[in-house]
Write an enzyme that holds these catalytic residues in place. Sequence first.
Site, short mmCIF file in Angstrom:
data_model
loop_
_atom_site.label_atom_id
_atom_site.label_comp_id
_atom_site.label_asym_id
_atom_site.label_seq_id
_atom_site.Cartn_x
_atom_site.Cartn_y
_atom_site.Cartn_z
N ASP A 120 8.65 -0.25 13.58
CA ASP A 120 9.55 -0.32 12.44
C ASP A 120 9.21 0.83 11.50
O ASP A 120 8.15 1.45 11.60
CB ASP A 120 9.45 -1.66 11.71
CG ASP A 120 8.05 -1.95 11.19
OD1 ASP A 120 7.06 -1.49 11.82
OD2 ASP A 120 7.91 -2.64 10.17
N GLU A 186 5.30 -4.16 10.93
CA GLU A 186 4.09 -3.73 10.20
C GLU A 186 4.41 -3.41 8.75
O GLU A 186 3.61 -3.68 7.85
CB GLU A 186 3.48 -2.51 10.89
CG GLU A 186 2.11 -2.11 10.37
CD GLU A 186 2.15 -1.18 9.17
OE1 GLU A 186 1.11 -1.00 8.52
OE2 GLU A 186 3.23 -0.61 8.88
#
Length: 492
Positions: A120, A186
Amino acid sequence: MNSTEETINPYPDQVLELLGQSYKLDEEHFISLLTRLIGETEHLQNKPPQFIPEEDRAGRHALASLLPHSKEQGGPLEVQHIHFDEEKKRGNIIVKYPRSLEPKHPKSPDSVSFIGSHMDVVLADPQNWDPKHPPFQLTREGDLFYGRGTTDCLGHVALITDLFVQLAKKKPQLAIDVFAVFISDEEEGSAQVGIERLCPPPPPPSTSSTTPSPVPTSTPEKNYLEPLKNGCVFWVDVADKTPTVGTGGCCQWELIATGKMFHSGFPHKSINAIELLSDAILSIQADFYSTFPFHPLQTTYNFDCSSSFKPTIISSPDGSVNQIPGLCTAKGDLRLLPFYSIHDAMKCIETSVARLNNERFASLTAKKQHGPDAGYEIEGFEKGASLKLRWLMPPIQGVACDLDSMGLRALKQAIVEVCGKVEQMSLTGSLPLIADLKEAGFDVQTIGFGVEDVYHADNEYLRLQDFKEGFKILLRVIDIINRVQVNEKKTK
């Protein structure tokens, strides 16, 4: 910054050997994969509820390189694609290159793991980027590759994928397992679909050893990272080829001061909430800094600053200039060296606030810092002034990596050999996922090859040369730790 420097010749032509075979970053594969990864980043932005990433859009490209070398296709790699979301769009990937030799020293590390590279990215506003370098497309200027996620952290996904493809093709005979773990979520962490589910915390202890719970306990979640625990773990999501050996604990707070609003021409009939809040924060800071002073290990770990408790936002209800406000709110954070307990620091702050409330702010009034008519207790105002403290997040304990770890020694040796010198650093920023892993018993070190100055920034980029060197560093770490297990005489 303290540093360890050596004057040696780095490996020539980006080539490194592992068991007699030559390796270097496959630039064509790396750039091709990175192009496809960055092309997905518009759908990888992580800022709920507006932007919810679909990490499988990145994962499918890494898997396209890895799966042809999987055991199912006749190769050596063991590949898992693990989802915790119902829609099956936010997967994590675990790759294992298994050992083919028995390790000779059971008490030494039996694996090397590169984890933490995430799929991400943070938000990118194309209007803030140079038109020559749109955020959701990989563009190149010489050695620089631009795009959201190049440094943080899709460049690392591409790098490690290429490393495992080369291991799978050349099949070195190792006495250690080599793992890679690409994770989801994350940047935000609130969806519980990433590493916190791959490595779930242990169940809370029973409140009684003799009385069984009337409620059946749930089956513990599988710990997918358990096979990594006896080895050296490297979190590959920092920058500048610099091991980060210490991070700070953190907790965010809100402090509300309630006074008494009145006309500013009558300060003796009011309690100024702005002044109360300012004085209270100074008093709390005095308690905090006397309890958590400079720590001797700061120098050893090379921290650039000490613990801190400070406001970062202050607000008061709208009013006019001739009104003394009766309410003021500050928000801020607590940053703590890892050698102190974050829970002890929170208790210190709570105790300070309770002391001020219980004494009705007499110690603050006595200082007469705001003129002869200002104070925090006035006749006829039975409610009185008050402070209210609220913690805004679960606390994060800081991390002090094991400086004697074989993982750190191997990492520093590899960096010196490849780059000519090594520097280690510590900071009071927080890496909560690493703290969780260390608490769970993993020997975790950190490394990364992006550019620190462009983390989360507009016009993010990576340097190809850094990732060429990063490839050699990771391979050399594998080599160093493998040599311990293949040598008859254990390396000290």
